[in-house]
Design an enzyme around this catalytic site. Structure first.
Site, short mmCIF file in Angstrom:
data_model
loop_
_atom_site.label_atom_id
_atom_site.label_comp_id
_atom_site.label_asym_id
_atom_site.label_seq_id
_atom_site.Cartn_x
_atom_site.Cartn_y
_atom_site.Cartn_z
N HIS A 110 57.57 -56.26 3.07
CA HIS A 110 56.83 -55.13 2.49
C HIS A 110 55.41 -55.08 3.04
O HIS A 110 54.89 -54.00 3.36
CB HIS A 110 56.81 -55.28 0.97
CG HIS A 110 56.12 -54.17 0.25
ND1 HIS A 110 55.38 -54.36 -0.89
CD2 HIS A 110 56.04 -52.85 0.51
CE1 HIS A 110 54.90 -53.21 -1.30
NE2 HIS A 110 55.28 -52.27 -0.47
N GLU A 113 55.44 -53.61 6.46
CA GLU A 113 55.54 -52.14 6.37
C GLU A 113 54.16 -51.52 6.19
O GLU A 113 53.81 -50.54 6.87
CB GLU A 113 56.46 -51.78 5.21
CG GLU A 113 56.48 -50.31 4.84
CD GLU A 113 56.43 -50.09 3.33
OE1 GLU A 113 55.50 -49.40 2.85
OE2 GLU A 113 57.32 -50.60 2.62
N HIS A 114 53.36 -52.07 5.29
CA HIS A 114 52.00 -51.55 5.07
C HIS A 114 51.15 -51.65 6.33
O HIS A 114 50.42 -50.72 6.68
CB HIS A 114 51.32 -52.34 3.95
CG HIS A 114 51.62 -51.84 2.58
ND1 HIS A 114 50.66 -51.31 1.75
CD2 HIS A 114 52.79 -51.78 1.89
CE1 HIS A 114 51.22 -50.95 0.59
NE2 HIS A 114 52.51 -51.24 0.65
N GLU A 191 50.00 -52.04 -5.71
CA GLU A 191 51.31 -51.42 -5.88
C GLU A 191 52.16 -52.22 -6.86
O GLU A 191 52.85 -51.66 -7.71
CB GLU A 191 52.00 -51.33 -4.52
CG GLU A 191 53.29 -50.54 -4.54
CD GLU A 191 53.88 -50.37 -3.16
OE1 GLU A 191 55.12 -50.27 -3.06
OE2 GLU A 191 53.12 -50.33 -2.17
N LEU A 361 76.62 -41.94 -20.31
CA LEU A 361 76.95 -43.11 -19.50
C LEU A 361 77.07 -42.70 -18.05
O LEU A 361 77.29 -41.53 -17.72
CB LEU A 361 78.22 -43.81 -20.00
CG LEU A 361 79.59 -43.16 -19.81
CD1 LEU A 361 80.15 -43.38 -18.42
CD2 LEU A 361 80.57 -43.70 -20.84
N GLY A 364 79.90 -46.42 -11.46
CA GLY A 364 80.15 -46.36 -10.03
C GLY A 364 79.63 -47.60 -9.34
O GLY A 364 79.10 -48.52 -9.97
#
Length: 557
Positions: A110, A113-114, A191, A361, A364
């Protein structure tokens, strides 16, 4: 100057002589597919592109033009041409996420990514990329998930080429300056602080905290100041060095998928994209795969009690299942999700609503990462329902027993197939930025010619696969989370990263045995066939005699 490549079988070529000027015309017996590229694109194709796909399956209502590419460096590309667009956009998805980061540096993927946004060798100013986009009507964002990291932007259509040049440098020559590294770790921490009060983040991390602690799924993927600054410094480690190692190791063209959306023709988009992204190095990174499930036998048959931030009441039921991405053409989980989530008479929901326990509800498959997934049934409870969670699960197993008793039904699959075809045919026209990142994230999930249709269309009825999946949904593989502020007095454990109060207990054997031996419920039934699903969408002319009636009908409405 344009060059043409003739594709397909030419059944007959007739060469005619035209006058004394000896000009020759070629006549072809149609139809013949003609693919036209600029001469520069042809040269690039030979040197930099290994495959071109012009057979992208798209919705009948979709007027956009598509072309898939596989660059010789291994990168997969989808080009989208829409001359009418008011925004251009692009997204690049890297099939590396937080589960691939070193365990000793939670949040490193992460953080990487920044950092890619903050200057490159060609554009060293930290704000150049975002400043350029803002000045030209655009914006940017990115996200890091467990198995992938996706970067995307949009911009005014006339400035796509310049924006892509800046964007490409992220994957060629990021700077990772010391100054930016020290400052940006605080942005990551902010964040994380923002997410502390969001129940969805808290529940996901609690799920990770209560799985097999040796599995990569258990990692804390967001990171914060503690994991990315305080702890590394206490061990004498420069986190910038770790960022460089991570980027160098994993950011490889062969695990990247790019989607570019512009007003330009497909040939013009090729001329822009290929020179830029062919420069990304192919390090032959192996796709990470996790063949072991994070919910192993030691982490099943458990029930958790969770105290949320908001005043919500939910019951979350989860079962470990294999990764079904290769079965997208039959999609057995959508068959089960369709029936378990049905809302008509005789359905699971209608029975639970009649008892006053459940408001809604959803059911999946929930993707995990390459190698594993989850089948979930989530209930939104009433206050009374929170007192009857075990009874709700009992009725769930009674419905699963019904599905086993009647076996897979081809007519149900055919209904799902028709509905999926209709949804694909009339699907909304997504905004360019949303479209590119959603498509880029699934280029590695489907064959490139099915990347648009793969999430929608069903093709093959496989009853054995449905039965096998259904057989995995048993009391021996269940995990339950009961969420409500009412559990505050009994929850004395605290999750490390979000501070979520919870309690985790083994499910009692007598309860498990009750679920294993349930009988058919008299009120539960399969839905009746739906005769109202449209299959013919031909537009018919209106009888002139009915025009006055239609006009009156519109006025009355």
């Amino acid at each position: 100057m344009a060059c043409s490549i003739f594709v397909g079988t030419v059944s007959r070529i007739i060469r005619k002589r035209s006058g004394s000027s000896r000009i020759y015309n070629l006549y072809f017996k149609l139809p013949v597919k003609i693919r036209t590229y600029s001469c520069s694109s042809m040269i690039l194709k030979d040197k930099l592109v290994s495959k071109i796909y012009d057979d992208i399956i798209k919705s009948e209502q979709d007027a956009r033009q598509y072309r898939g590419l596989e660059l010789r460096n291994g990168m997969k590309v989808l080009l989208i041409s829409d001359p009418s667009t008011d925004k251009s956009a692009a997204a690049l998805d890297v099939q590396i996420g937080s589960m691939s980061e070193p365990r000793e540096f939670p949040g490193l993927a992460h953080f990487c990514e920044h950092m890619l946004f903050l200057g490159t060798e060609k554009y060293p100013s930290e704000n150049d990329y975002n400043k350029f986009l803002r000045e030209h009507g655009g914006s940017s964002n990115a996200y890091t998930a467990e198995g992938n990291t996706c970067y995307y932007f949009d911009v005014s259509p006339n400035f796509l080429k310049e924006a892509l040049d800046r964007f490409a440098q992220f994957f060629l020559c990021p700077l990772f300056t010391e100054k930016a590294t020290e400052r940006e770790v605080n942005a990551v921490d902010s964040e994380h602080e923002k997410n502390l009060q969001i129940d969805s983040w808290r529940l996901v991390q609690l799920e990770k905290a209560t799985c097999n602690p040796q599995h990569d799924y258990s990692k804390f993927g967001t990171g914060n100041l503690e994991t990315l600054s305080v702890q590394p410094k206490s061990r004498g480690i420069n986190i910038r060095d770790e960022l460089l190692k991570f980027h160098e190791k994993f950011y490889s063209a062969n695990v990247m998928a790019l989607t570019v959306f512009g007003k330009e023709s497909l040939e013009e988009l090729m001329d822009i994209v290929i020179p830029l992204f062919s420069k990304v190095a192919n390090k032959n990174v192996e796709y990470p795969e996790w063949k072991e499930h994070p919910f192993d036998s030691d982490h099943l048959k458990l029930e958790g009690y969770v105290v949320p931030v908001k005043d919500i009441r939910t019951l979350n039921v989860s079962f470990p299942i294999p990764d079904l991405r290769q079965e997208y053409r039959s999609n057995p989980d959508s068959y089960l999700g369709h029936l378990i989530g049905h809302e008509g008479p005789g359905s699971l929901l209608s029975e639970l609503k009649s008892l006053g326990w459940v408001n809604s509800l959803a059911a999946g498959a929930k993707p995990g990462c390459r190698g594993f997934a989850f089948f979930i049934v989530d209930f939104i409870l009433t206050e009374d329902g929170l007192e009857h969670t075990d009874d709700i699960v009992t009725i769930l197993f009674q419905y699963l027993t019904l599905l086993r008793e009647v076996g897979p039904q081809e007519w149900v699959f055919q209904e799902c197939k028709k509905l999926s075809e209709m949804n694909f045919r009339f699907k909304d026209k997504e905004k360019p930025q949303v479209y590119v990142y959603s498509v880029a994230s699934r280029i590695f999930r489907y064959p490139i010619n099915e990347v648009l249709s793969g999430p929608y269309l069903l093709h093959e009825y496989k009853p054995d696969l449905i039965s096998k999946l259904l057989d995995l949904l048993t009391p021996d593989t269940i995990r339950i989370a009961k969420v409500g502020k009412e559990f505050e007095n009994i929850c004395h454990e605290t999750e490390k990263w979000y501070g979520t109060k919870y309690r985790l207990d083994p499910i009692k054997e007598d309860i498990l045995n009750q679920w294993k031996t349930v009988k058919l419920h008299p009120n539960l039934k399969l839905p009746l066939p739906n005769d109202l699903i449209a299959s013919d969408f031909t537009l018919l002319p209106i009888d002139p005699e009915n025009l006055n009636f239609l006009h009156l009908f519109v006025i009355l409405r």
